[in-house]
Design a protein around this motif. Structure first.
Motif, PDB file in Angstrom:
ATOM      1  N   GLY A 137      90.555  -8.793  76.720  1.00 56.16           N
ATOM      2  CA  GLY A 137      89.557  -9.825  76.490  1.00 56.16           C
ATOM      3  C   GLY A 137      89.652 -10.345  75.067  1.00 56.16           C
ATOM      4  N   PRO A 138      88.677 -11.149  74.643  1.00 60.27           N
ATOM      5  CA  PRO A 138      88.680 -11.637  73.259  1.00 60.27           C
ATOM      6  C   PRO A 138      88.720 -10.470  72.274  1.00 60.27           C
ATOM      7  CG  PRO A 138      87.022 -12.777  74.567  1.00 60.27           C
ATOM      8  CD  PRO A 138      87.532 -11.655  75.418  1.00 60.27           C
ATOM      9  N   ALA A 139      89.360 -10.680  71.132  1.00 60.61           N
ATOM     10  CA  ALA A 139      89.445  -9.633  70.113  1.00 60.61           C
ATOM     11  C   ALA A 139      88.048  -9.294  69.590  1.00 60.61           C
ATOM     12  CB  ALA A 139      90.348 -10.088  68.976  1.00 60.61           C
ATOM     13  N   GLY A 140      87.920  -8.097  69.037  1.00 60.99           N
ATOM     14  CA  GLY A 140      86.609  -7.600  68.643  1.00 60.99           C
ATOM     15  C   GLY A 140      86.043  -8.188  67.369  1.00 60.99           C
ATOM     16  N   GLY A 141      86.881  -8.786  66.527  1.00 61.53           N
ATOM     17  CA  GLY A 141      86.384  -9.403  65.306  1.00 61.53           C
ATOM     18  C   GLY A 141      86.186  -8.453  64.146  1.00 61.53           C
ATOM     19  N   THR A 142      86.505  -7.169  64.330  1.00 54.54           N
ATOM     20  CA  THR A 142      86.283  -6.201  63.264  1.00 54.54           C
ATOM     21  C   THR A 142      87.332  -6.297  62.165  1.00 54.54           C
ATOM     22  OG1 THR A 142      87.514  -4.539  64.526  1.00 54.54           O
ATOM     23  CG2 THR A 142      85.117  -4.567  64.778  1.00 54.54           C
ATOM     24  N   GLU A 143      88.527  -6.793  62.501  1.00 50.38           N
ATOM     25  CA  GLU A 143      89.622  -6.884  61.541  1.00 50.38           C
ATOM     26  C   GLU A 143      89.961  -8.346  61.256  1.00 50.38           C
ATOM     27  OE1 GLU A 143      90.707  -4.175  60.185  1.00 50.38           O
ATOM     28  OE2 GLU A 143      89.651  -2.791  61.525  1.00 50.38           O
ATOM     29  N   THR A 144      90.591  -8.581  60.116  1.00 54.25           N
ATOM     30  CA  THR A 144      90.986  -9.950  59.781  1.00 54.25           C
ATOM     31  C   THR A 144      92.013 -10.494  60.761  1.00 54.25           C
ATOM     32  OG1 THR A 144      92.667  -9.092  58.263  1.00 54.25           O
ATOM     33  CG2 THR A 144      90.512  -9.622  57.333  1.00 54.25           C
ATOM     34  N   GLY A 183      80.057  -6.823  65.745  1.00 52.47           N
ATOM     35  CA  GLY A 183      81.217  -6.235  65.097  1.00 52.47           C
ATOM     36  C   GLY A 183      82.064  -7.203  64.299  1.00 52.47           C
ATOM     37  N   HIS A 184      81.641  -8.439  64.147  1.00 49.15           N
ATOM     38  CA  HIS A 184      82.475  -9.455  63.501  1.00 49.15           C
ATOM     39  C   HIS A 184      82.474  -9.318  61.978  1.00 49.15           C
ATOM     40  CE1 HIS A 184      82.203 -12.349  67.208  1.00 49.15           C
ATOM     41  NE2 HIS A 184      82.714 -11.163  67.496  1.00 49.15           N
ATOM     42  N   ARG A 185      82.918  -8.179  61.502  1.00 45.52           N
ATOM     43  CA  ARG A 185      82.977  -7.933  60.059  1.00 45.52           C
ATOM     44  C   ARG A 185      84.194  -8.581  59.415  1.00 45.52           C
ATOM     45  NH1 ARG A 185      82.306  -1.493  60.091  1.00 45.52           N
ATOM     46  NH2 ARG A 185      83.799  -1.795  61.780  1.00 45.52           N
ATOM     47  N   GLY A 186      85.277  -8.709  60.178  1.00 43.85           N
ATOM     48  CA  GLY A 186      86.498  -9.262  59.610  1.00 43.85           C
ATOM     49  C   GLY A 186      86.327 -10.677  59.090  1.00 43.85           C
ATOM     50  N   ALA A 187      85.368 -11.421  59.639  1.00 46.88           N
ATOM     51  CA  ALA A 187      85.145 -12.792  59.184  1.00 46.88           C
ATOM     52  C   ALA A 187      84.663 -12.819  57.737  1.00 46.88           C
ATOM     53  CB  ALA A 187      84.140 -13.490  60.094  1.00 46.88           C
ATOM     54  N   PHE A 188      83.855 -11.836  57.338  1.00 45.31           N
ATOM     55  CA  PHE A 188      83.393 -11.796  55.950  1.00 45.31           C
ATOM     56  C   PHE A 188      84.570 -11.619  54.995  1.00 45.31           C
ATOM     57  CE2 PHE A 188      79.489 -10.646  58.197  1.00 45.31           C
ATOM     58  CZ  PHE A 188      78.540 -11.384  57.511  1.00 45.31           C
ATOM     59  N   THR A 189      85.513 -10.772  55.379  1.00 43.04           N
ATOM     60  CA  THR A 189      86.678 -10.559  54.532  1.00 43.04           C
ATOM     61  C   THR A 189      87.506 -11.831  54.428  1.00 43.04           C
ATOM     62  OG1 THR A 189      86.705  -8.258  55.267  1.00 43.04           O
ATOM     63  CG2 THR A 189      88.663  -9.071  54.150  1.00 43.04           C
ATOM     64  N   ARG A 190      87.654 -12.534  55.527  1.00 44.63           N
ATOM     65  CA  ARG A 190      88.375 -13.810  55.481  1.00 44.63           C
ATOM     66  C   ARG A 190      87.623 -14.825  54.620  1.00 44.63           C
ATOM     67  NH1 ARG A 190      92.702 -15.841  58.818  1.00 44.63           N
ATOM     68  NH2 ARG A 190      93.574 -14.185  60.106  1.00 44.63           N
ATOM     69  N   MET A 191      86.310 -14.838  54.694  1.00 44.79           N
ATOM     70  CA  MET A 191      85.532 -15.746  53.853  1.00 44.79           C
ATOM     71  C   MET A 191      85.773 -15.455  52.376  1.00 44.79           C
ATOM     72  SD  MET A 191      82.043 -15.707  56.153  1.00 44.79           S
ATOM     73  CE  MET A 191      80.967 -16.309  54.857  1.00 44.79           C
ATOM     74  N   LEU A 192      85.773 -14.176  52.018  1.00 39.21           N
ATOM     75  CA  LEU A 192      86.060 -13.805  50.633  1.00 39.21           C
ATOM     76  C   LEU A 192      87.461 -14.251  50.232  1.00 39.21           C
ATOM     77  CD1 LEU A 192      84.617 -10.169  50.491  1.00 39.21           C
ATOM     78  CD2 LEU A 192      83.753 -12.146  49.229  1.00 39.21           C
ATOM     79  N   GLN A 193      88.420 -14.006  51.105  1.00 43.48           N
ATOM     80  CA  GLN A 193      89.810 -14.354  50.809  1.00 43.48           C
ATOM     81  C   GLN A 193      89.976 -15.859  50.610  1.00 43.48           C
ATOM     82  OE1 GLN A 193      92.004 -11.987  50.418  1.00 43.48           O
ATOM     83  NE2 GLN A 193      93.880 -13.177  50.161  1.00 43.48           N
ATOM     84  N   ASP A 194      89.175 -16.649  51.328  1.00 40.00           N
ATOM     85  CA  ASP A 194      89.277 -18.106  51.245  1.00 40.00           C
ATOM     86  C   ASP A 194      88.449 -18.692  50.106  1.00 40.00           C
ATOM     87  OD1 ASP A 194      90.887 -17.920  53.437  1.00 40.00           O
ATOM     88  OD2 ASP A 194      89.474 -18.787  54.863  1.00 40.00           O
ATOM     89  N   GLY A 195      87.761 -17.847  49.366  1.00 42.17           N
ATOM     90  CA  GLY A 195      86.981 -18.337  48.237  1.00 42.17           C
ATOM     91  C   GLY A 195      85.686 -19.016  48.622  1.00 42.17           C
TER      92      GLY A 195
END
Length: 404
Positions: A137-144, A183-195
Motif C-alpha cells: 500500500g502507500p508508504a508509511g511516511g516515517t522516512e524521507t 506516522g508522517h515524521r519524514g515530511a518534517f525532515t524534508r521540510m528542514l532539508q528544503d529550508g
C-alpha cells in the motif's frame, strides 16, 4: 531537565463556517466554542474570496474572546503546475491574506496535510532507482524515502511560498506547519532539508498514545500544536465511545504538555456533517445537525462528547509540575540525512522477469515500457511526467513513441 507548572493548553475546535452547513450562523458556532470553554476556532480558507467572511468571523470571535486560527488550503493544480508557478501562487495567496489580517491574526496554519499528496505509491520509483513494491500500500511516511520526489517538490514549493510570504509581511507572525499525523515524521525532515521556515509543529491525532511522536517533534525546537484530534471515527460506533475517547486523549495531552512543549489542541470538529453519511466524516462533531425543510441545517442536540469536553476543560490543569525536555536541540543525525534526488539521466538496469505484471497502474506501465524499450528503469521525474500525461490520455502509445 527543569520543573515547571504550565498553564492549561489552548483548547480549540475545527469548523467550516465558509463552506458548510448553511443555516448555522457564525454567531451560533462561536457561541458553542465559548460555551465549551475554548479559546480558538480553526477554519479553512482557500482563496482571497473568503477574506470578507473571515473578517466577520474575526470580529464576532473577538466579541466572545475566541481567536481565529485560519488554515490556508490553496486550491492549486499540483499535478500540472510547475514548481515556480506553484511557489508564486502560494506566495501571492498568503501575502494577500496575511497582509489584510496582520493586526488581528497572529498565528496562521500554512497548508493542511499536504504531504499526503507526495506519499510514495505502489510501483513508483524511489530516488535510489528501485521500484516501490507494487503489492504494498502507500508508504508509511516515517522516512524521507517514503515520499515521491517529483510530487514532494510541488508540496515543498507551496509550503515555501506560504512561509516566505508570511515572513515578508511580518516575521513575528507565527507560522504553524506540519502533517496529517499517521506516522508522517519524514515530511518534517524534508521540510528542514528544503529550508522551509516554521514556528509551530503541527500534528493530527485520531487515536493512540502520541508520546513517541511528541518525543520526535520536541527535537525540532518548536512548540507542538494538535490542530486536529478526535476519537477514531468520532461517534460512528457510539456517542459514549466518542466522549470517553476524547477525555482520554485530553488527559494524555495535559500529561505531555510540559514534557514535550504541547501548546494547543483543536478537536475535529464542532458540528456533525451528516451529508457525508455513511462515512465517518458525518460523525466527527460535538453537536448533531438536522436538515430543515428549506434545505438549510439546524442544531439537533449536543452529543455526550460536548458535555464531557466542556467538563474536562473546566476542570483545568491539575497544577502538577512535570519535568520538561529542551525543545531547542536539532533533530537527531539519523533524521536529517536526505538522499540526493536521482539524476534524470542516471542508468538503473532492469529485468523484465522481475516485474509484477499483475499490476496495471500507470506507474507500472511506464516502468515496464522503459525497461522493455530502453533497458533501464525511469527516473522518478521521467515516470511522473509520463503518468501525468496518461491521466489526460490513458493510452501509453504517446509515451512509447517518445522513447523510440
Amino acid at each position: 531537565m527543569t520543573a515547571s507548572c504550565a498553564a492549561d493548553l489552548l483548547w480549540g475546535v475545527n469548523g467550516h463556517p465558509f463552506t458548510a452547513y448553511p443555516g448555522i450562523s457564525i454567531e451560533q458556532q462561536l457561541d458553542y466554542v465559548r460555551d465549551l470553554g475554548m479559546k480558538s476556532y480553526r477554519v479553512n480558507i482557500s482563496s482571497p474570496d473568503g477574506a470578507t467572511k473571515l473578517a466577520e468571523l474575526v470580529k464576532a470571535g473577538k466579541q466572545r474572546g475566541v481567536q481565529i486560527l485560519p488554515v490556508i488550503t490553496p486550491d492549486l493544480d499540483l499535478d500540472n503546475g510547475t514548481v515556480d508557478d506553484l511557489y508564486a501562487q502560494a506566495y501571492d495567496l498568503a501575502s494577500t491574506l496575511v497582509s489584510r489580517f496582520k493586526d488581528d491574526i497572529r498565528v496562521w496554519e500554512l497548508g493542511n496535510e499536504m504531504e499526503n499528496y507526495a506519499i510514495l505509491m505502489p510501483c513508483e520509483m524511489r530516488d535510489s532507482g528501485e521500484q516501490y513494491n507494487c503489492s504494498w500500500g502507500p508508504a508509511g511516511g516515517t522516512e524521507t524515502t517514503h515520499y515521491f520526489s517529483p510530487r514532494w517538490s510541488k508540496v515543498s514549493a507551496v509550503l515555501r511560498g506560504l512561509s516566505d510570504a508570511t515572513i515578508a509581511v511580518d516575521p513575528t507572525i507565527r507560522k504553524a506547519m506540519g502533517t496529517a499525523g499517521w506516522g508522517h515524521r519524514g515530511a518534517f525532515t524534508r521540510m528542514l532539508q528544503d529550508g522551509i521556515r516554521w514556528d509551530i509543529s503541527v500534528w493530527h491525532l485520531y487515536g493512540g498514545d502520541p508520546e513517541d511522536v511528541f518525543k520526535f517533534l520536541a527535537t525540532l525546537g518548536r512548540p507542538i500544536w494538535l490542530t486536529e484530534f478526535n476519537h477514531p471515527g468520532g461517534s460512528q460506533k457510539g456517542e459514549s465511545q466518542q466522549a470517553d475517547g476524547l477525555v482520554e486523549t485530553m488527559t494524555l495531552l495535559r500529561r505531555y504538555q510540559a514534557l514535550y512543549g504541547v501548546e494547543a489542541a483543536h478537536i475535529y470538529e464542532l458540528l456533525d456533517e451528516p451529508y457525508w453519511a455513511p462515512s465517518y466524516e458525518a460523525f466527527m462533531g460535538l453537536v448533531r445537525l438536522k436538515k430543515r425543510g428549506d434545505g438549510l441545517w439546524a442544531p439537533s442536540g449536543r452529543k455526550p462528547a460536548y458535555d464531557a469536553v466542556k467538563k474536562t476543560i473546566a476542570n483545568g490543569n491539575a497544577g502538577s509540575s512535570s519535568p520538561t525536555v529542551s525543545t531547542k536541540s536539532l533533530p537527531p543525525a539519523d533524521h536529517t540525512s536526505v538522499p540526493p534526488v536521482a539524476d534524470a539521466g542516471a542508468f538503473h538496469p532492469c529485468s523484465l522477469d522481475a516485474f509484477d505484471k499483475s499490476v496495471f497502474n500507470h506507474a507500472n506501465q511506464i516502468a515496464y515500457a522503459y525497461c522493455l524499450i530502453l533497458r533501464r528503469m525511469p527516473s522518478p521525474a521521467e515516470q511522473w511526467r509520463a503518468v501525468v500525461a496518461m491521466k489526460k490520455d490513458p493510452s501509453i502509445f504517446p509515451t512509447l513513441t517518445k522513447m523510440l
